[in-house]
Design a protein around this motif. Structure first.
Motif, PDB file in Angstrom:
ATOM      1  N   HIS A  64       6.962  -0.723   6.522  1.00 40.27           N
ATOM      2  CA  HIS A  64       5.866  -1.301   7.299  1.00 40.27           C
ATOM      3  C   HIS A  64       5.206  -2.519   6.653  1.00 40.27           C
ATOM      4  O   HIS A  64       4.431  -3.205   7.316  1.00 40.27           O
ATOM      5  N   THR A  65       5.443  -2.773   5.381  1.00 43.76           N
ATOM      6  CA  THR A  65       4.776  -3.890   4.718  1.00 43.76           C
ATOM      7  C   THR A  65       5.787  -4.945   4.273  1.00 43.76           C
ATOM      8  O   THR A  65       6.999  -4.755   4.383  1.00 43.76           O
TER       9      THR A  65
ATOM     10  N   SER B 299      -0.800 -11.947   8.740  1.00 40.71           N
ATOM     11  CA  SER B 299       0.103 -12.243   9.856  1.00 40.71           C
ATOM     12  C   SER B 299       1.533 -12.270   9.336  1.00 40.71           C
ATOM     13  O   SER B 299       2.081 -13.312   9.094  1.00 40.71           O
ATOM     14  N   LEU B 300       2.114 -11.114   9.104  1.00 39.24           N
ATOM     15  CA  LEU B 300       3.448 -11.016   8.545  1.00 39.24           C
ATOM     16  C   LEU B 300       4.470 -10.476   9.527  1.00 39.24           C
ATOM     17  O   LEU B 300       5.638 -10.809   9.457  1.00 39.24           O
ATOM     18  N   LEU B 301       4.055  -9.590  10.422  1.00 42.68           N
ATOM     19  CA  LEU B 301       4.980  -8.995  11.379  1.00 42.68           C
ATOM     20  C   LEU B 301       4.469  -9.250  12.784  1.00 42.68           C
ATOM     21  O   LEU B 301       3.290  -9.131  13.042  1.00 42.68           O
TER      22      LEU B 301
ATOM     23  N   GLY C 130       1.060  -5.160   8.680  1.00 44.89           N
ATOM     24  CA  GLY C 130       1.795  -5.263   7.434  1.00 44.89           C
ATOM     25  C   GLY C 130       0.986  -5.273   6.164  1.00 44.89           C
ATOM     26  O   GLY C 130       1.564  -5.360   5.077  1.00 44.89           O
ATOM     27  N   ALA C 131      -0.330  -5.154   6.239  1.00 45.47           N
ATOM     28  CA  ALA C 131      -1.132  -5.106   5.024  1.00 45.47           C
ATOM     29  C   ALA C 131      -0.897  -3.786   4.304  1.00 45.47           C
ATOM     30  O   ALA C 131      -0.840  -2.727   4.919  1.00 45.47           O
ATOM     31  N   ALA C 132      -0.764  -3.828   2.984  1.00 39.59           N
ATOM     32  CA  ALA C 132      -0.572  -2.599   2.212  1.00 39.59           C
ATOM     33  C   ALA C 132      -1.748  -1.654   2.375  1.00 39.59           C
ATOM     34  O   ALA C 132      -1.598  -0.433   2.296  1.00 39.59           O
ATOM     35  N   SER C 133      -2.923  -2.205   2.638  1.00 36.78           N
ATOM     36  CA  SER C 133      -4.115  -1.373   2.810  1.00 36.78           C
ATOM     37  C   SER C 133      -4.083  -0.587   4.117  1.00 36.78           C
ATOM     38  O   SER C 133      -4.928   0.271   4.346  1.00 36.78           O
ATOM     39  N   GLY C 134      -3.094  -0.858   4.976  1.00 36.54           N
ATOM     40  CA  GLY C 134      -2.918  -0.083   6.199  1.00 36.54           C
ATOM     41  C   GLY C 134      -2.090   1.168   5.986  1.00 36.54           C
ATOM     42  O   GLY C 134      -1.620   1.786   6.951  1.00 36.54           O
ATOM     43  N   ALA C 135      -1.921   1.587   4.735  1.00 37.73           N
ATOM     44  CA  ALA C 135      -1.056   2.716   4.398  1.00 37.73           C
ATOM     45  C   ALA C 135      -1.381   3.969   5.200  1.00 37.73           C
ATOM     46  O   ALA C 135      -0.477   4.688   5.636  1.00 37.73           O
TER      47      ALA C 135
END
Length: 365
Positions: free
Chosen positions: A297-298, A12-14, A62-67
């Motif tokens: 995005h992250t 929950s970052l963005l 915002g998860a890096a794994s959502g690249a």
């Protein structure tokens, strides 16, 4: 990605507002032609775009794994198929899972936890469809660190005996990886002092002060902690869990079964984004542009830090370690954390991902 793994589900970052009622209906191509016909003159270079525009809601924030999602969006791969994507945030997985099962959200990211499998056992129908994160051998992004005061004490895994080791959650991928490490070391939980620290960030101060001796941490906090002298990396998670499935792409049953023209194109675009990610971080092709997309995005905004972190592994063909997902489920079951049973043959459905690979071809590794 920190907070997402901490609560076993979603970072929950963005904040992205979601108004379900405003979503455009899904449209498919007419039946009088083959919607998946391949032709070089299509914008995508493979399948035709949808005749009518479709919106796909992704629970990703915002998860890096959502690249794969971010890169596909920024490079126009979704647009090539006439697909608009919208990123949505939920307060917690308890809210997200029913929305995903009901088709209010089409795609989501998550990790395996006992609570996730319990939700499926209780009738929440979601599909596990593709890889969204695994450790790369020798460069694990989710692995152990030790405090500087332990550098001369912990030389090998059996040396964890008697030490204070922190993880962020029980009955989750965190505890599963911890147990895999103990088995590799020839130890049991009784041989160490397990400490629960629900926030990965709090592990930095605890390990620096000597309150804990080691922690199962995650990037970019691992790289940041090394830079600031809080801790050092210890070994690599693939030493004892070489094929562990850390994160998953989840799909709503409606999206995967009833809107196949859209979901097929969505998966093709997603995999193109993942392939660009692999080109950047494995082959060093177009890396600067991909890093720019990731900083947009992250939460990892410093391009220089992307040179220091061990990045999330993402399979360019979307393949998962399915046997490991089953092992994780069995581990939670053995711990008494799962109520009811889950038919994993129904919960895991890679058919759409496999169809997308057939359309765009296998990745040249």
């Amino acid at each position: 990605m920190t907070k997402w793994l901490k609560n076993g589900w979603l970072l929950s970052l963005l904040a992205v507002a979601l108004v379900v009622g405003a979503c455009s209906p899904k449209e498919t191509a007419p039946d009088d032609k083959d919607p998946n016909e391949v032709a070089e003159n299509y914008p995508s270079g493979d399948m035709s775009p949808l005749d009518k525009r479709a919106k796909v809601i992704i629970a990703e924030d915002g998860a890096a794994s959502g690249a794969g999602f971010y890169i596909a969006k920024e490079r126009g791969y979704f647009e090539d198929y006439n697909i608009e994507v919208e990123f949505a945030q939920f307060a917690n997985s308890d809210d997200m899972l029913p929305a995903l099962a009901a088709g209010e959200v089409d795609i989501a990211g998550g990790v395996s936890t006992a609570s996730f499998f319990n939700a499926i056992a209780q009738g929440i129908d979601v599909k596990i469809i593709a890889d969204k994160g695994h450790n790369v051998p020798g460069k694990s992004y989710f692995t152990f660190v030790i405090g500087n005061h332990m550098v001369d004490v912990i030389k090998d895994y059996p040396d964890f005996k008697g030490k204070k080791i922190a993880i962020s959650s029980y009955n989750s991928i965190d505890e599963y990886i911890f147990e895999q490490m103990l088995a590799h070391a020839g130890l049991t939980k009784d041989d160490v002092e397990l400490v629960l620290l629900g926030d990965f960030g709090s592990m930095l101060g605890a390990i620096d002060s000597g309150t804990i001796d080691a922690a199962l941490s995650i990037e970019p906090l691992i790289a940041q902690g090394v830079d600031k002298g809080f801790h050092v990396r210890f070994g690599d998670a693939t030493d004892y869990a070489p094929e562990s499935q850390i994160a998953l792409v989840l799909g709503s049953p409606q999206f995967m079964n009833e809107e196949q023209d859209i979901s097929l194109r969505f998966m093709a675009a997603y995999l193109k984004g993942v392939r660009d990610y692999n080109d950047a971080f494995i082959k060093d092709i177009g890396k600067d542009e991909v890093v720019e997309i990731m900083t947009k995005h992250t939460a990892l905004k410093d391009p220089a830090l992307w040179e220091k972190v061990n990045v999330t592994g993402l399979d360019p063909d979307g393949k998962m370690y399915i046997d490991d997902i089953k092992k994780q489920y069995d581990a939670y079951k053995a711990n008494g954390a799962i109520r009811g049973d889950v038919d994993l043959s129904k919960a895991i459905d890679t058919s759409m991902t496999e169809k997308a690979v057939k359309e765009i071809g296998e990745y040249k590794r």
